[in-house]
Scaffold this motif. Sequence first.
Motif: not given
Length: 215
Positions: A22-30, A49-52, A36-41
Amino acid sequence: MRIGILGTGTLAIGLGTAWTRAGHEVLIGGRTPDRAEAAAAAIGEPARAVSLREAVVDRDAVLLAVAHEGLADTLRAAGAAEGSLAGIPLLDPTNAVEHGVGVLLPDDGRGIADHIADWAPGAHVVKAFHLFPADQWTEARAPVTVAMAGDDPHALDIATRLGRDVGAHPVVLGPLHRARQLEEVAGFVIGLAFAGHDPNAAIPRVPAAPEAEGR
Ligand SMILES: NC(=O)c1ccc[n+]([C@@H]2O[C@H](COP(=O)([O-])OP(=O)(O)OC[C@H]3O[C@@H](n4cnc5c(N)ncnc54)[C@H](OP(=O)(O)O)[C@@H]3O)[C@@H](O)[C@H]2O)c1
Protein backbone atom coordinates in the motif's frame (compact mmCIF):
# COMPACT_ATOMS: atom_id res chain seq x y z
CA MET A 1 3.12 6.24 6.80
CA ARG A 2 6.21 5.18 8.73
CA ILE A 3 5.28 1.92 10.44
CA GLY A 4 7.30 -0.06 12.98
CA ILE A 5 6.54 -3.73 13.57
CA LEU A 6 7.70 -5.48 16.74
CA GLY A 7 7.78 -9.18 15.86
CA THR A 8 9.00 -11.28 12.99
CA GLY A 9 6.40 -14.03 12.60
CA THR A 10 3.34 -14.78 10.52
CA LEU A 11 1.27 -11.70 11.34
CA ALA A 12 4.26 -9.33 11.16
CA ILE A 13 4.97 -10.62 7.65
CA GLY A 14 1.29 -10.59 6.60
CA LEU A 15 0.44 -7.06 7.64
CA GLY A 16 3.96 -5.84 6.81
CA THR A 17 3.52 -7.14 3.26
CA ALA A 18 0.08 -5.59 2.86
CA TRP A 19 1.19 -2.20 4.20
CA THR A 20 4.32 -2.23 2.03
CA ARG A 21 2.16 -2.98 -1.02
CA ALA A 22 0.00 0.00 0.00
CA GLY A 23 3.08 2.24 -0.12
CA HIS A 24 3.97 2.49 3.57
CA GLU A 25 7.52 2.36 4.95
CA VAL A 26 7.87 -0.68 7.22
CA LEU A 27 10.63 -1.42 9.75
CA ILE A 28 10.72 -4.92 11.26
CA GLY A 29 12.16 -5.21 14.75
CA GLY A 30 12.87 -8.60 16.30
CA ARG A 31 14.72 -10.04 19.26
CA THR A 32 16.41 -12.45 16.85
CA PRO A 33 18.29 -10.48 14.13
CA ASP A 34 18.24 -13.40 11.66
CA ARG A 35 14.46 -13.72 11.96
CA ALA A 36 14.02 -9.97 11.50
CA GLU A 37 16.19 -10.11 8.35
CA ALA A 38 14.18 -13.08 7.06
CA ALA A 39 10.89 -11.31 7.74
CA ALA A 40 12.03 -8.13 5.99
CA ALA A 41 13.19 -10.22 3.02
CA ALA A 42 9.82 -12.02 2.91
CA ILE A 43 8.02 -8.68 2.87
CA GLY A 44 10.37 -7.26 0.26
CA GLU A 45 11.90 -3.84 -0.27
CA PRO A 46 11.77 -1.17 1.00
CA ALA A 47 10.98 -2.98 4.28
CA ARG A 48 14.09 -3.54 6.39
CA ALA A 49 15.16 -5.20 9.60
CA VAL A 50 16.20 -3.18 12.64
CA SER A 51 16.49 -3.71 16.40
CA LEU A 52 13.41 -3.63 18.62
CA ARG A 53 14.47 -0.21 19.90
CA GLU A 54 15.01 1.23 16.41
CA ALA A 55 11.63 -0.07 15.23
CA VAL A 56 9.74 2.45 17.38
CA VAL A 57 11.74 5.59 16.51
CA ASP A 58 9.98 8.25 14.38
CA ARG A 59 7.03 5.99 13.62
CA ASP A 60 3.47 7.05 12.79
CA ALA A 61 2.27 3.69 14.12
CA VAL A 62 3.72 0.57 15.71
CA LEU A 63 2.25 -2.95 15.42
CA LEU A 64 2.97 -5.29 18.34
CA ALA A 65 2.96 -8.68 16.59
CA VAL A 66 4.48 -10.89 19.27
CA ALA A 67 3.34 -14.04 21.08
CA HIS A 68 1.63 -13.05 24.33
CA GLU A 69 4.39 -14.65 26.41
CA GLY A 70 6.85 -12.15 24.94
CA LEU A 71 4.86 -8.92 25.14
CA ALA A 72 6.37 -7.48 28.31
CA ASP A 73 9.97 -8.40 27.38
CA THR A 74 9.54 -7.07 23.85
CA LEU A 75 8.15 -3.74 25.04
CA ARG A 76 10.93 -3.48 27.63
CA ALA A 77 13.56 -4.12 24.92
CA ALA A 78 11.93 -1.46 22.75
CA GLY A 79 12.41 1.07 25.55
CA ALA A 80 8.71 1.41 26.34
CA ALA A 81 9.28 1.84 30.07
CA GLU A 82 11.46 4.89 29.29
CA GLY A 83 8.70 6.38 27.13
CA SER A 84 9.89 5.35 23.64
CA LEU A 85 6.28 4.69 22.60
CA ALA A 86 4.70 7.71 24.28
CA GLY A 87 2.30 9.44 21.93
CA ILE A 88 2.57 6.72 19.27
CA PRO A 89 -0.43 4.66 18.06
CA LEU A 90 0.35 1.11 19.26
CA LEU A 91 -1.74 -1.51 17.43
CA ASP A 92 -2.42 -4.63 19.48
CA PRO A 93 -3.53 -7.78 17.59
CA THR A 94 -2.71 -10.15 20.47
CA ASN A 95 -4.76 -13.23 21.21
CA ALA A 96 -3.70 -14.08 24.75
CA VAL A 97 -5.78 -17.23 25.06
CA GLU A 98 -5.31 -20.76 26.34
CA HIS A 99 -4.20 -22.67 23.25
CA GLY A 100 -7.00 -24.66 21.63
CA VAL A 101 -9.49 -23.71 24.36
CA GLY A 102 -9.90 -19.97 23.93
CA VAL A 103 -10.10 -18.97 27.59
CA LEU A 104 -8.55 -15.52 27.99
CA LEU A 105 -5.36 -15.63 30.00
CA PRO A 106 -5.47 -12.30 31.85
CA ASP A 107 -7.37 -13.41 34.95
CA ASP A 108 -8.00 -9.96 36.38
CA GLY A 109 -10.94 -9.15 34.10
CA ARG A 110 -8.89 -6.71 32.02
CA GLY A 111 -7.92 -7.16 28.40
CA ILE A 112 -4.34 -7.88 27.37
CA ALA A 113 -4.58 -4.50 25.61
CA ASP A 114 -4.95 -2.84 29.02
CA HIS A 115 -1.84 -4.64 30.23
CA ILE A 116 0.03 -3.48 27.12
CA ALA A 117 -1.00 0.09 27.94
CA ASP A 118 0.55 -0.40 31.41
CA TRP A 119 3.79 -1.76 29.92
CA ALA A 120 4.03 1.08 27.37
CA PRO A 121 3.36 4.31 29.30
CA GLY A 122 1.88 7.04 27.12
CA ALA A 123 1.38 4.82 24.08
CA HIS A 124 -2.00 5.19 22.38
CA VAL A 125 -3.06 1.55 22.32
CA VAL A 126 -5.64 0.37 19.78
CA LYS A 127 -6.94 -3.20 19.81
CA ALA A 128 -7.23 -4.24 16.16
CA PHE A 129 -6.43 -6.93 13.57
CA HIS A 130 -6.66 -9.81 16.10
CA LEU A 131 -9.62 -11.72 14.64
CA PHE A 132 -8.51 -12.64 11.12
CA PRO A 133 -5.63 -14.87 10.03
CA ALA A 134 -2.62 -13.12 8.56
CA ASP A 135 -3.33 -14.27 5.00
CA GLN A 136 -6.56 -12.23 5.04
CA TRP A 137 -4.30 -9.24 4.35
CA THR A 138 -2.19 -10.72 1.56
CA GLU A 139 -4.58 -12.94 -0.40
CA ALA A 140 -7.53 -11.87 -2.54
CA ARG A 141 -10.33 -12.27 0.01
CA ALA A 142 -13.75 -10.73 0.50
CA PRO A 143 -13.47 -7.55 2.61
CA VAL A 144 -14.04 -7.98 6.36
CA THR A 145 -15.00 -5.69 9.20
CA VAL A 146 -12.17 -4.94 11.60
CA ALA A 147 -13.67 -3.94 14.93
CA MET A 148 -11.26 -1.93 17.05
CA ALA A 149 -11.14 -0.27 20.45
CA GLY A 150 -9.04 2.60 21.74
CA ASP A 151 -9.12 5.88 23.62
CA ASP A 152 -7.12 8.25 21.43
CA PRO A 153 -8.95 9.72 18.40
CA HIS A 154 -5.76 10.24 16.37
CA ALA A 155 -4.61 6.66 17.00
CA LEU A 156 -8.04 5.34 16.01
CA ASP A 157 -7.86 7.42 12.83
CA ILE A 158 -4.42 5.97 11.99
CA ALA A 159 -5.66 2.41 12.68
CA THR A 160 -8.72 3.07 10.53
CA ARG A 161 -6.59 4.29 7.62
CA LEU A 162 -4.25 1.30 7.94
CA GLY A 163 -7.26 -1.02 7.99
CA ARG A 164 -8.69 0.51 4.83
CA ASP A 165 -5.27 0.22 3.18
CA VAL A 166 -5.42 -3.58 3.59
CA GLY A 167 -8.93 -3.79 2.20
CA ALA A 168 -10.86 -3.91 5.47
CA HIS A 169 -13.89 -2.03 6.69
CA PRO A 170 -12.68 -0.65 10.05
CA VAL A 171 -15.21 0.10 12.81
CA VAL A 172 -14.54 1.61 16.22
CA LEU A 173 -16.45 -0.36 18.87
CA GLY A 174 -15.57 1.98 21.73
CA PRO A 175 -12.83 2.94 24.20
CA LEU A 176 -9.93 0.72 25.16
CA HIS A 177 -11.74 -0.91 28.07
CA ARG A 178 -13.91 -2.65 25.42
CA ALA A 179 -10.82 -4.42 24.07
CA ARG A 180 -11.54 -7.26 26.50
CA GLN A 181 -14.85 -7.81 24.69
CA LEU A 182 -13.05 -7.99 21.33
CA GLU A 183 -10.58 -10.44 22.85
CA GLU A 184 -13.43 -12.60 24.14
CA VAL A 185 -14.84 -12.79 20.60
CA ALA A 186 -11.55 -14.25 19.42
CA GLY A 187 -11.54 -16.71 22.34
CA PHE A 188 -15.08 -17.77 21.42
CA VAL A 189 -14.12 -18.32 17.78
CA ILE A 190 -10.92 -20.18 18.67
CA GLY A 191 -12.71 -22.36 21.24
CA LEU A 192 -15.44 -23.46 18.82
CA ALA A 193 -13.06 -23.95 15.87
CA PHE A 194 -10.66 -26.14 17.88
CA ALA A 195 -13.63 -28.19 19.13
CA GLY A 196 -14.56 -28.91 15.50
CA HIS A 197 -17.52 -26.53 15.16
CA ASP A 198 -18.05 -23.75 12.64
CA PRO A 199 -17.90 -20.45 14.58
CA ASN A 200 -19.67 -18.65 11.71
CA ALA A 201 -22.76 -20.83 12.28
CA ALA A 202 -22.81 -19.92 15.98
CA ILE A 203 -23.62 -16.26 15.39
CA PRO A 204 -27.06 -15.08 14.22
CA ARG A 205 -27.27 -13.04 11.05
CA VAL A 206 -28.52 -9.80 12.58
CA PRO A 207 -29.10 -6.95 10.13
CA ALA A 208 -27.60 -3.54 10.86
CA ALA A 209 -30.08 -1.14 12.48
CA PRO A 210 -31.75 0.85 9.66
CA GLU A 211 -30.64 4.23 11.02
CA ALA A 212 -27.02 2.98 11.10
CA GLU A 213 -26.92 1.81 7.50
CA GLY A 214 -24.53 3.71 5.29
CA ARG A 215 -22.30 4.82 8.17
N1 LIG B 1 -0.76 -15.44 12.75
C1 LIG B 1 -2.00 -14.94 12.66
O1 LIG B 1 -2.72 -15.23 11.69
C2 LIG B 1 -2.52 -14.00 13.72
C3 LIG B 1 -3.78 -13.43 13.53
C4 LIG B 1 -4.28 -12.55 14.48
C5 LIG B 1 -3.53 -12.26 15.62
N2 LIG B 1 -2.31 -12.85 15.79
C6 LIG B 1 -1.51 -12.49 17.00
O2 LIG B 1 -0.30 -11.89 16.54
C7 LIG B 1 0.76 -12.19 17.45
C8 LIG B 1 1.89 -12.85 16.66
O3 LIG B 1 1.39 -14.05 16.12
P1 LIG B 1 2.18 -14.82 14.96
O4 LIG B 1 1.26 -15.83 14.42
O5 LIG B 1 2.82 -13.84 14.04
O6 LIG B 1 3.30 -15.57 15.83
P2 LIG B 1 4.65 -16.28 15.34
O7 LIG B 1 4.68 -16.45 13.88
O8 LIG B 1 4.81 -17.48 16.21
O9 LIG B 1 5.77 -15.20 15.78
C9 LIG B 1 5.88 -14.90 17.13
C10 LIG B 1 6.75 -13.68 17.36
O10 LIG B 1 6.81 -13.46 18.79
C11 LIG B 1 8.17 -13.56 19.22
N3 LIG B 1 8.23 -14.23 20.51
C12 LIG B 1 7.73 -15.44 20.82
N4 LIG B 1 7.95 -15.72 22.13
C13 LIG B 1 8.60 -14.67 22.62
C14 LIG B 1 9.12 -14.36 23.91
N5 LIG B 1 8.98 -15.20 24.95
N6 LIG B 1 9.75 -13.19 24.08
C15 LIG B 1 9.88 -12.33 23.06
N7 LIG B 1 9.41 -12.57 21.78
C16 LIG B 1 8.78 -13.73 21.60
C17 LIG B 1 8.89 -14.35 18.15
O11 LIG B 1 10.25 -14.02 18.21
P3 LIG B 1 11.38 -15.08 17.75
O12 LIG B 1 11.21 -15.27 16.29
O13 LIG B 1 12.67 -14.44 18.14
O14 LIG B 1 11.09 -16.35 18.52
C18 LIG B 1 8.19 -13.86 16.87
O15 LIG B 1 8.71 -12.61 16.48
C19 LIG B 1 0.15 -13.11 18.53
O16 LIG B 1 -0.19 -12.33 19.65
C20 LIG B 1 -1.11 -13.66 17.87
O17 LIG B 1 -2.11 -13.97 18.81
C21 LIG B 1 -1.79 -13.71 14.87
